[in-house]
Design an enzyme around this catalytic site. Sequence first.
Site, PDB file in Angstrom:
ATOM      1  N   ARG A  97       1.202  -1.322  -0.523  1.00 20.35           N
ATOM      2  CA  ARG A  97       0.652  -0.105   0.259  1.00 20.35           C
ATOM      3  C   ARG A  97       0.844   1.503   0.129  1.00 20.35           C
ATOM      4  O   ARG A  97       2.496   1.059   0.671  1.00 20.35           O
ATOM      5  CB  ARG A  97      -0.839  -0.275   1.404  1.00 20.35           C
ATOM      6  CG  ARG A  97      -0.402  -0.438   2.309  1.00 20.35           C
ATOM      7  CD  ARG A  97      -0.687  -0.028   3.780  1.00 20.35           C
ATOM      8  NE  ARG A  97      -0.496   1.635   3.760  1.00 20.35           N
ATOM      9  CZ  ARG A  97       0.511   2.171   3.734  1.00 20.35           C
ATOM     10  NH1 ARG A  97       2.262   1.362   4.077  1.00 20.35           N
ATOM     11  NH2 ARG A  97       0.664   3.599   3.440  1.00 20.35           N
ATOM     12  N   GLY A  98       0.548   2.592   0.101  1.00 19.74           N
ATOM     13  CA  GLY A  98       0.793   3.499   0.243  1.00 19.74           C
ATOM     14  C   GLY A  98       1.194   3.871  -1.721  1.00 19.74           C
ATOM     15  O   GLY A  98       1.819   2.479  -2.666  1.00 19.74           O
ATOM     16  N   ARG A 129      -7.075  -0.515  -7.428  1.00 17.81           N
ATOM     17  CA  ARG A 129      -7.158  -0.135  -6.166  1.00 17.81           C
ATOM     18  C   ARG A 129      -7.386   1.681  -7.449  1.00 17.81           C
ATOM     19  O   ARG A 129      -5.850   1.914  -8.003  1.00 17.81           O
ATOM     20  CB  ARG A 129      -6.093   0.616  -4.843  1.00 17.81           C
ATOM     21  CG  ARG A 129      -6.580  -0.353  -4.097  1.00 17.81           C
ATOM     22  CD  ARG A 129      -4.989  -0.388  -3.094  1.00 17.81           C
ATOM     23  NE  ARG A 129      -5.984   0.665  -2.255  1.00 17.81           N
ATOM     24  CZ  ARG A 129      -5.335   0.945  -1.735  1.00 17.81           C
ATOM     25  NH1 ARG A 129      -4.484   1.287  -0.606  1.00 17.81           N
ATOM     26  NH2 ARG A 129      -5.875   2.078  -0.818  1.00 17.81           N
ATOM     27  N   GLN A 158      -2.657   2.762   9.214  1.00 14.75           N
ATOM     28  CA  GLN A 158      -1.634   2.369   9.132  1.00 14.75           C
ATOM     29  C   GLN A 158      -0.337   3.431   9.868  1.00 14.75           C
ATOM     30  O   GLN A 158       0.915   3.673   9.646  1.00 14.75           O
ATOM     31  CB  GLN A 158      -1.916   3.397   7.626  1.00 14.75           C
ATOM     32  CG  GLN A 158      -1.851   2.628   6.607  1.00 14.75           C
ATOM     33  CD  GLN A 158      -3.716   2.511   6.916  1.00 14.75           C
ATOM     34  OE1 GLN A 158      -4.743   3.305   7.504  1.00 14.75           O
ATOM     35  NE2 GLN A 158      -4.752   2.842   5.870  1.00 14.75           N
ATOM     36  N   ASP A 196      -2.155  10.298  -2.550  1.00 13.22           N
ATOM     37  CA  ASP A 196      -1.692   9.318  -3.649  1.00 13.22           C
ATOM     38  C   ASP A 196      -2.172   9.610  -4.705  1.00 13.22           C
ATOM     39  O   ASP A 196      -2.020   9.042  -5.603  1.00 13.22           O
ATOM     40  CB  ASP A 196      -2.924   8.637  -2.973  1.00 13.22           C
ATOM     41  CG  ASP A 196      -2.790   7.657  -1.499  1.00 13.22           C
ATOM     42  OD1 ASP A 196      -3.189   8.382  -0.770  1.00 13.22           O
ATOM     43  OD2 ASP A 196      -2.374   6.615  -1.997  1.00 13.22           O
ATOM     44  N   ASN A 208      -5.206  12.813  -0.173  1.00  8.94           N
ATOM     45  CA  ASN A 208      -4.735  11.484   0.580  1.00  8.94           C
ATOM     46  C   ASN A 208      -5.643  10.789   1.732  1.00  8.94           C
ATOM     47  O   ASN A 208      -6.068  11.407   1.367  1.00  8.94           O
ATOM     48  CB  ASN A 208      -3.694  12.719   1.339  1.00  8.94           C
ATOM     49  CG  ASN A 208      -2.369  11.504   2.124  1.00  8.94           C
ATOM     50  OD1 ASN A 208      -1.815  10.100   1.512  1.00  8.94           O
ATOM     51  ND2 ASN A 208      -2.319  12.113   3.514  1.00  8.94           N
ATOM     52  N   LYS A 209      -4.644  10.229   2.425  1.00  3.61           N
ATOM     53  CA  LYS A 209      -6.021   9.257   3.555  1.00  3.61           C
ATOM     54  C   LYS A 209      -6.801  10.150   3.826  1.00  3.61           C
ATOM     55  O   LYS A 209      -6.463  11.114   4.490  1.00  3.61           O
ATOM     56  CB  LYS A 209      -4.520   8.497   4.529  1.00  3.61           C
ATOM     57  CG  LYS A 209      -5.277   7.846   5.096  1.00  3.61           C
ATOM     58  CD  LYS A 209      -6.598   6.810   4.684  1.00  3.61           C
ATOM     59  CE  LYS A 209      -5.410   6.035   3.831  1.00  3.61           C
ATOM     60  NZ  LYS A 209      -7.096   5.009   2.806  1.00  3.61           N
TER      61      LYS A 209
HETATM   62  O1  MRU Z   1      -4.630   3.337   2.125  1.00  8.20           O
HETATM   63  P1  MRU Z   1      -2.829   3.621   1.748  1.00  8.20           P
HETATM   64  O2  MRU Z   1      -2.360   2.621   3.111  1.00  8.20           O
HETATM   65  O3  MRU Z   1      -2.447   3.098   0.069  1.00  8.20           O
HETATM   66  O4  MRU Z   1      -2.884   4.803   1.440  1.00  8.20           O
HETATM   67  C1  MRU Z   1      -1.721   5.403   1.523  1.00  8.20           C
HETATM   68  C2  MRU Z   1      -1.441   6.873   1.753  1.00  8.20           C
HETATM   69  O5  MRU Z   1      -2.327   7.250   1.909  1.00  8.20           O
HETATM   70  C3  MRU Z   1      -0.506   7.440   2.121  1.00  8.20           C
HETATM   71  O6  MRU Z   1      -0.660   9.127   3.264  1.00  8.20           O
HETATM   72  C4  MRU Z   1      -0.252   8.396   0.900  1.00  8.20           C
HETATM   73  O7  MRU Z   1       0.175   7.207  -0.282  1.00  8.20           O
HETATM   74  C5  MRU Z   1       1.316   8.353   0.739  1.00  8.20           C
HETATM   75  S1  MRU Z   1       2.633   7.538   0.471  1.00  8.20           S
HETATM   76  C6  MRU Z   1       4.235   7.958   0.410  1.00  8.20           C
END
Ligand code: MRU
Length: 377
Positions: free
Chosen positions: A51-52, A91, A214, A255, A265-266
Amino acid sequence: MQKKGLRPIWFDLESKTVKVIDQRMLPHKFVVAELKTVDDVIGAIKEMFVRGAPLIGATGAFGVYIALASDGNTIVDEHLKSECQRIKDSRPTAVNLKWGVDRVLNVALKFSKYEDRADRALKEACKIVEEEAENCRLIGEYGYPLIEAIYRKKLENCQNSQDKGSSRVNILTHCNAGWLATIEYGTATAPIYTAFDRGIDLHVWVDETRPLNQGSRLTAWELLKHGVAHTVITDNAGGHLMQHNMVDIVIVGTDRTTRTGDVANKIGTYLKALAANDNNVPFYVALPSSTFDWSLTDGIKDIPIEERDPDEIRYVQGLDKDGKIASVLIPPEKSLAANHAFDVTPRRLVTGFITERGVCNASEDAILKLFPEYALL
Ligand code: MRU
């Protein structure tokens, strides 16, 4: 910041397979998974073994190689393209996935022999991994002066005032934008690790980042391993801390960011940006160029926001008293839950971007000054 050589994805020369850390098990178990088929790749992305944004991009890139190699090198173009589309659809929010898959696919399609295609796809995926690691190192270099400046100012204030406050820099981050989410260093964490390694006294507020935690599972694990002082807080605590001068700077990852500077972002990032704005706390977003979506101008309207299984909200996973990973139900069995996984922070709330080419403010002009090759897209 990470054990030397340890990355969240790698090509294992002995088994000739792609291996990943299964991040669902961290911090309580360290499990490595092998990706042998396109379905393995899709499963690992969807279920969030990986993820990320940058890591999803790298996984998608290896996915093209796996599509070629796992089909006995006989895959026809149409099927290859549809396998790549399936990977890209796994995704929706992180633009790196499309970027990584398309980049490797375009290279592979330049060759007509199947063996050459697989070989070049693997080489290109490995190149992406090395480039992203270097991009994150540079994000650390460019972001470091921001933290250093806060530290120097606080130190000066301490020395000049009667009231001996602390010169420690308090940084707030959301989700995990560390090396687990990238390849090395992280994006949001790269300036933090660089400043820490250069002797700046700092402390990180880690948003737990519900529903999948996370922050408390992964960012806290990374920081702990590196010896960086940190405190896990609830997702709702940041505003309170900012009102009481307990946060000097917010640094988050992203993202997908539009060419105009709107940041996906998240979920919860937007609320942190609002609180930072209300309290004059600088709010920075760290990203490699692979996370810019050069085709979009309006983040709120155009960035697809993933909605995930509501069970991720209803059940919380952790270690039980017997040392087993267990899931427990939180709300009443029959209550509905909605799991919007990302939000968009409008550019007006972003102080600046930290990229592999330097720091800029959140405007199309400033972004394109750093990345002029995308001006005409
Ligand atoms: O759902 P995730 O864990 O893939 O979301 C990740 C994030 O939101 C991170 O903050 C984002 O990808 C930046 S990663 C360098």
